[in-house]
Design a protein around this motif. Structure first.
Motif, PDB file in Angstrom:
ATOM      1  N   LEU A  55      -7.200   5.778  -1.763  1.00  0.00           N
ATOM      2  CA  LEU A  55      -5.808   5.262  -1.278  1.00  0.00           C
ATOM      3  C   LEU A  55      -5.791   5.096  -0.319  1.00  0.00           C
ATOM      4  CD1 LEU A  55      -2.904   5.306  -3.655  1.00  0.00           C
ATOM      5  CD2 LEU A  55      -4.481   3.562  -2.842  1.00  0.00           C
ATOM      6  N   MET A  84      -5.990   2.369   2.657  1.00  0.00           N
ATOM      7  CA  MET A  84      -5.518   2.034   4.145  1.00  0.00           C
ATOM      8  C   MET A  84      -5.922   2.244   4.824  1.00  0.00           C
ATOM      9  SD  MET A  84      -1.718   2.714   3.348  1.00  0.00           S
ATOM     10  CE  MET A  84      -1.240   3.981   3.675  1.00  0.00           C
ATOM     11  N   LEU A 138      -4.357   6.781 -16.880  1.00  0.00           N
ATOM     12  CA  LEU A 138      -2.385   7.336 -16.707  1.00  0.00           C
ATOM     13  C   LEU A 138      -1.870   6.895 -15.464  1.00  0.00           C
ATOM     14  CD1 LEU A 138      -2.069   9.740 -19.534  1.00  0.00           C
ATOM     15  CD2 LEU A 138      -1.264   7.907 -19.143  1.00  0.00           C
ATOM     16  N   GLU A 139      -2.931   7.446 -14.702  1.00  0.00           N
ATOM     17  CA  GLU A 139      -2.194   7.400 -12.656  1.00  0.00           C
ATOM     18  C   GLU A 139      -3.118   6.350 -11.991  1.00  0.00           C
ATOM     19  OE1 GLU A 139      -4.083  10.254 -14.738  1.00  0.00           O
ATOM     20  OE2 GLU A 139      -2.152  11.778 -14.586  1.00  0.00           O
ATOM     21  N   GLY A 140      -2.967   6.449 -11.302  1.00  0.00           N
ATOM     22  CA  GLY A 140      -3.802   5.397 -10.091  1.00  0.00           C
ATOM     23  C   GLY A 140      -5.290   5.889  -9.507  1.00  0.00           C
ATOM     24  N   ALA A 169      -6.314  -2.955 -17.120  1.00  0.00           N
ATOM     25  CA  ALA A 169      -5.808  -1.553 -18.244  1.00  0.00           C
ATOM     26  C   ALA A 169      -4.296  -0.590 -17.171  1.00  0.00           C
ATOM     27  CB  ALA A 169      -6.695  -0.211 -18.336  1.00  0.00           C
ATOM     28  N   LYS A 170      -4.744  -0.533 -15.616  1.00  0.00           N
ATOM     29  CA  LYS A 170      -3.373  -0.088 -15.353  1.00  0.00           C
ATOM     30  C   LYS A 170      -2.159  -1.506 -14.954  1.00  0.00           C
ATOM     31  CE  LYS A 170      -6.416   3.924 -13.724  1.00  0.00           C
ATOM     32  NZ  LYS A 170      -7.504   4.890 -12.891  1.00  0.00           N
ATOM     33  N   ARG A 191       0.515  -1.627 -14.175  1.00  0.00           N
ATOM     34  CA  ARG A 191       1.169  -1.339 -13.429  1.00  0.00           C
ATOM     35  C   ARG A 191       0.838  -1.525 -11.864  1.00  0.00           C
ATOM     36  NH1 ARG A 191       0.995   4.739 -12.844  1.00  0.00           N
ATOM     37  NH2 ARG A 191      -0.166   5.748 -11.237  1.00  0.00           N
ATOM     38  N   LEU A 192      -0.397  -1.719 -11.595  1.00  0.00           N
ATOM     39  CA  LEU A 192      -0.531  -2.112 -10.400  1.00  0.00           C
ATOM     40  C   LEU A 192      -0.451  -3.487  -9.912  1.00  0.00           C
ATOM     41  CD1 LEU A 192      -5.128  -0.839 -10.304  1.00  0.00           C
ATOM     42  CD2 LEU A 192      -1.834   0.550  -9.483  1.00  0.00           C
ATOM     43  N   ASN A 200       0.946   6.646  -6.944  1.00  0.00           N
ATOM     44  CA  ASN A 200      -0.289   6.740  -6.981  1.00  0.00           C
ATOM     45  C   ASN A 200      -0.787   7.731  -8.496  1.00  0.00           C
ATOM     46  OD1 ASN A 200      -2.983   6.377  -6.898  1.00  0.00           O
ATOM     47  ND2 ASN A 200      -2.964   8.621  -6.341  1.00  0.00           N
ATOM     48  N   MET A 201       0.274   9.265  -8.381  1.00  0.00           N
ATOM     49  CA  MET A 201      -0.308   9.625  -9.441  1.00  0.00           C
ATOM     50  C   MET A 201       0.817   9.826 -10.129  1.00  0.00           C
ATOM     51  SD  MET A 201      -2.944  11.313  -8.614  1.00  0.00           S
ATOM     52  CE  MET A 201      -3.037  12.206  -9.894  1.00  0.00           C
ATOM     53  N   GLU A 202       1.938   9.265 -10.516  1.00  0.00           N
ATOM     54  CA  GLU A 202       2.863   8.836 -11.814  1.00  0.00           C
ATOM     55  C   GLU A 202       2.201   8.610 -13.012  1.00  0.00           C
ATOM     56  OE1 GLU A 202       5.783   5.985 -11.017  1.00  0.00           O
ATOM     57  OE2 GLU A 202       6.334   7.319  -9.342  1.00  0.00           O
ATOM     58  N   LYS A 203       2.448   8.416 -14.236  1.00  0.00           N
ATOM     59  CA  LYS A 203       1.437   8.268 -15.310  1.00  0.00           C
ATOM     60  C   LYS A 203       2.189   7.630 -16.214  1.00  0.00           C
ATOM     61  CE  LYS A 203       0.524  13.679 -15.413  1.00  0.00           C
ATOM     62  NZ  LYS A 203      -1.264  13.644 -15.070  1.00  0.00           N
ATOM     63  N   THR A 204       2.164   6.578 -16.210  1.00  0.00           N
ATOM     64  CA  THR A 204       2.392   5.453 -16.504  1.00  0.00           C
ATOM     65  C   THR A 204       1.711   4.228 -17.836  1.00  0.00           C
ATOM     66  OG1 THR A 204       1.743   4.165 -15.451  1.00  0.00           O
ATOM     67  CG2 THR A 204       4.292   4.411 -15.371  1.00  0.00           C
ATOM     68  N   SER A 205       2.299   4.322 -19.077  1.00  0.00           N
ATOM     69  CA  SER A 205       1.786   3.186 -20.144  1.00  0.00           C
ATOM     70  C   SER A 205       1.003   2.227 -19.329  1.00  0.00           C
ATOM     71  CB  SER A 205       2.429   3.058 -21.222  1.00  0.00           C
ATOM     72  OG  SER A 205       3.414   2.097 -21.119  1.00  0.00           O
ATOM     73  N   LEU A 212       1.940   1.843  -3.525  1.00  0.00           N
ATOM     74  CA  LEU A 212       1.008   2.010  -4.542  1.00  0.00           C
ATOM     75  C   LEU A 212       0.498   4.017  -3.957  1.00  0.00           C
ATOM     76  CD1 LEU A 212      -2.031  -0.611  -4.205  1.00  0.00           C
ATOM     77  CD2 LEU A 212       0.008   0.597  -6.771  1.00  0.00           C
ATOM     78  N   MET A 213       0.965   4.844  -2.696  1.00  0.00           N
ATOM     79  CA  MET A 213       0.863   5.796  -2.512  1.00  0.00           C
ATOM     80  C   MET A 213       1.610   6.214  -2.839  1.00  0.00           C
ATOM     81  SD  MET A 213      -2.315   7.045  -0.438  1.00  0.00           S
ATOM     82  CE  MET A 213      -1.773   7.147   1.256  1.00  0.00           C
ATOM     83  N   LEU A 228       1.797  -0.989   0.275  1.00  0.00           N
ATOM     84  CA  LEU A 228      -0.353  -0.119  -0.091  1.00  0.00           C
ATOM     85  C   LEU A 228       0.945   1.707   0.080  1.00  0.00           C
ATOM     86  CD1 LEU A 228      -3.311  -0.540   2.089  1.00  0.00           C
ATOM     87  CD2 LEU A 228      -2.925  -0.451  -0.019  1.00  0.00           C
ATOM     88  N   ARG A 229       2.151   1.227   0.720  1.00  0.00           N
ATOM     89  CA  ARG A 229       2.755   2.120   0.855  1.00  0.00           C
ATOM     90  C   ARG A 229       3.443   2.154  -0.532  1.00  0.00           C
ATOM     91  NH1 ARG A 229       8.217   4.186   0.455  1.00  0.00           N
ATOM     92  NH2 ARG A 229       8.349   2.262   0.299  1.00  0.00           N
ATOM     93  N   TYR A 269      -1.688  -1.631 -19.424  1.00  0.00           N
ATOM     94  CA  TYR A 269      -1.821  -2.807 -20.421  1.00  0.00           C
ATOM     95  C   TYR A 269      -0.195  -4.263 -19.491  1.00  0.00           C
ATOM     96  CZ  TYR A 269      -6.122  -0.953 -22.272  1.00  0.00           C
ATOM     97  OH  TYR A 269      -7.083  -0.439 -22.197  1.00  0.00           O
TER      98      TYR A 269
END
Lengths: 341, 341, 341, 341
Positions: free
Chosen positions: C17, C21, C9-11, B238-239, B241-242, B24-29, B20-21, B17-18, B31
């Protein structure tokens, strides 16, 4: 070489071929909408004493089972069957290919008992997680079974009672139904089947037809768009009348029953011969299939003069084999077999 | 009320969880094309000692089994599994829904033996009619099994040898893999699994993640278009990265193994308590699931203070129930259980 | 590099979140039976003004579409959709994999018209051979569409009337529903959707959640055993509360609507910037997706500093690209884009 | 009443019935393992000039298409076809029922062009998201098409080149193949088809047989376990010899070609009559199907004396109808039609 390996070795009863000849150049509409299909439907409804029955003609057994079962189940339901049932083993996964699990229960000489079905269903609903499991959506039985055995009227009624209690339909695979109906000491008639089953099929391929199975739904309007389901399964014959003519012939003047009797008579002779010659039965049945235990050496010798089918390995030195008679088996071949044995 | 009914009662390990926090606001591609997935793949390849492994992240166990098995089988093949296997019972027909039969063999405490598999395959090919049957196309085993039991290295190798002799792949369901790997006296490591299986998955849902399973194909380029198959099964997050972040965390500093140990330690305490208190085991296992026989009256009493899961009815008066520990089980609850018992 | 290529793109929204938690170490039952799911269901029923609605939580869009459509169609029925619809193109055949044909009709800016649907259905039933064809069993629309466009209340009502006349359900894919509901000048509210559709889903993945879609069936008891169907599709999350907590948060204090507004505001700014800078619109929409025509040379330059997605080739020298905003888009990035353009 | 509504109105060519009679009581093994099937395979390999071809006999067109396409595609692949193709419209979703999408392209008089196929495939691979889409896995064409039109050798070669460039197989549906092969001015022979297609079928149902289609795979060993796939599709005829005998007869002494010529000759007469009588053609074709535009009032009148089939509504007052001839059409009926018109 004489042949007892299966009950679909020949073509059709000569009367069927005669009628195919006779009608050959007639022009009729396709897909079962012709007068011959209609006439055959009438005769089948009558012999079943079920004027409201819906009757469809398909081409073969696996196709019929896959189509009917797919039509009767919702997508999370499976079909309860004996683990020796045709759909459990010998249909190359046709039931699963349309998305349904076969819920196989142990057989007793090819048969399912009402109590085993009941217990399975009750256990299912006792399980707190049953929404994660395939729910029992119908019961499939064969009559005769793949072991040539027969249900009694009482057994069939008991199964029907269990099915109705749990609101699931009962479907009977009658690939060899003729041989069941004319067996000795059976109390199961077409009427009995009709009043106990939601659906069944009357086998033509193994009982006098070139090919074809007549599906009977005993309660009307249960299956929506069955014709489209048949088409989707690739099971809708363009020249549907070929099936109509065959079943019209088979149910004219009791032909279906008359020719079935021959298989039983020849099987009786077979049984007597095997007994006389001291062969051991794995299963002696009231229908057209007999299961004999052969020493492997003996089996090898025999197979040079007569065909039969491998059933299962009994032990290192013995094999169970099946001898089948049919509407077409002749006394001459049986006599030859006596001499060979 | 204290809870021992399953190993997925809580959320995730706090470190997950830490992270993910943190991200959290990073933008990634999407799938699974992001850097976190890539990093997690690297770590998994390393811990498996298999640089060429292909690693994919899916969301849950049933989904993973249905997708991987569908990808590995051709359309007339089925999957050999124990009749107690998750795919045999508790996936609501997901395997059949994608057209494949589960070829269920009797289990021994949840396990399949190499000899039973061998015998099944040999019998299959001995049958002259095997083209009418569903051919065995892969073997599925669970480790730990649904009964909490473990294969030995030798047993796994024997199964692999049978599979390779018949040229079918071996797939291992590792929904609770962490608890197997850190069990006492086991000789099966991730490396052993990697070198014996063609595919397996490392369970996250039950071992510290919010959700997620890491599929490992140990031989590259065997499965074509796996990503499309995943998408078709509705299993492509979709996300993505999770999943990457979770597995990257689990395989950082051995976290996956460390937290798994807790389940084993707590299970050991549980076993000791049940022994001390004179309870009867249905099955005492080296992992996080313990199976206890309770008198029905006792079961009723207990269930007012502690949750556990129904396993099966033993006889009229006794029931088998399961107590499960996990990475998150705490000593306090175990202590409370001791007092209740 | 700044990013406008998609809206996932984001979480998740930070409040989600925070609640994950907060609740992380609670022990709850699985598969959507927990109190958070129940609370989220209540809130959704309320905001839809539909106390009898059935609400389920699934993980992603393709999964949701495949599961819901499979549940609503019988096996010979197909789903009418725009040929630009997500199910028509971008789900890797997930609909067909569960056996159903997508009956694709030409779209108008991503939309289907009631009259086109009506005409299709009437032509179908006019065809004497329609039993050989896939019958239209439901209508699928997206709102917003894949082109970012919106239906009007009148258009939706007209479609509903056609559907009801032909007794087929209407299903609305709301992957980006938040952005539709808060668009300017729309007269479609959640209540309007609820009273016109038989089923729809409220998208979480693209509107503030980590993942998750809330399926709403507006008429109870229509779909039997939906939970089993979800499980069979591999779409039943073990720790179902993760979905409950997310949707409970999104529908607390109008969060879903509030955060959706940001996407619209940022899209408005984007549109203004593109206009000011003299860019040509392929389609200017009221929601969060804008379609711009770029010269290929310009596209190449831009793509070094900003991400967007390829939509389609317009001609040899021009390409249509998509810029998407979301609940998370910040003014800073929009400002940067202005400078880059 | 005279009949021109389809080319499967009658039974079989009398020679076929004669041979079925002649062989009726012979005992042969089932499922296509008999000598008649073997003999028919030999003749077909010879007439195709392709000694290595694999030949299988199935029962009907929809069944054959569903089985062959299912066998040739992997699970994430679809089949490119004209939107007028039989598989696109008139098979009740049989292709989708086995999990595959029909990728329908606009037809030109029933035909697909190499350039349209090429463009579709290239666009597919240009799309960055193509892993989320159904990939083009084979090309399906009909010859003659459903519109009675024919490909030229050059067109077929161009399609084959596109297919091979993209490494996907080409499959030709020859439900009415006889009528194509003996049409005037065609340069497509069985040899041309064999050398350009990976698979095709020679239609029996519409060209002289009671039923039956001969599938030809021109490159050996491409499809594994095809017999099991056939069985799984319910398409394996128990008394397989019925198919063998029919195709053995049809390919004996060029019977297939001789009887096909009758359909062409009768169609030529039909065309002349329609021209003389001043009827408008929707499509005048070189094969056995002719498409006429009728005023609705005229259509009604005509339909009291002659059957034909509805093709499509042209406008409010006009309808397109199809007149079909066949191997069995006789001059007498054509003469009657002249008088009626």
């Amino acid at each position: 070489m004489i042949h007892f390996d299966s009950d679909y070795l020949e073509g059709a009863h000569p009367e069927i071929l005669r009628r195919l000849m006779e009608t050959n150049m007639e022009k009729t509409s396709g897909y079962g909408t012709d007068i011959y299909c209609e006439e055959a439907r009438k005769k089948i409804r009558k012999v079943c004493n079920c004027p409201e029955a819906e009757v469809f003609f398909l081409m073969g057994g696996t196709q019929t089972n896959a189509t009917v079962i797919d039509a009767m189940l919702s997508r999370t339901e499976g079909v309860i069957a004996a683990d020796s049932g045709h759909i459990s083993i010998h249909e190359a996964g046709a039931i699963e290919a349309s998305g349904h699990k076969v819920l196989a229960l142990p057989h007793e000489n090819g048969k399912l008992s009402a109590s085993a079905i009941e217990k399975y269903i009750e256990n299912f609903y006792d399980d707190g997680n049953h929404e994660h499991m395939v729910s029992p959506g119908m019961v499939y039985i064969s009559h005769p079974t793949e072991y040539g055995t027969l249900y009694t009227k009482k057994e069939l009624e008991e199964i029907r009672i269990v099915c109705h209690r749990h609101e699931i339909p009962l479907y009977l695979d009658g690939a060899r139904l003729g041989y069941a109906l004319v067996a000795k000491n059976t109390d199961i008639t077409l009427e009995v089947i009709t009043s106990n089953c939601d659906a069944f099929y009357i086998g033509g391929t193994k009982v006098g037809a070139l090919f074809g199975e007549a599906v009977v739904f005993t309660k009307p309007n249960k299956i929506k768009h069955f014709l489209s389901i048949v088409k989707q399964h690739g099971a809708l014959l363009a020249k549907g009348r070929l099936l109509g003519i065959q079943f019209d012939t088979l149910f004219d003047n009791n032909l279906y029953f008359e020719i079935s009797k021959n298989a039983i008579e020849m099987a009786d002779k077979l049984k007597k011969i095997f007994e006389e010659k001291g062969y051991k039965f794995f299963l002696k049945t009231p229908t057209n299939q007999q299961f004999i235990i052969l020493e492997n050496e003996k089996m090898k010798q025999l197979s040079e003069k007569v065909t039969f089918s491998f059933w299962e390995t009994l032990d290192e030195n013995h094999t169970v084999v099946r001898f089948a008679t049919s509407w077409a088996t002749n006394e001459e071949d049986v006599e030859k077999l006596r001499q060979i044995l």
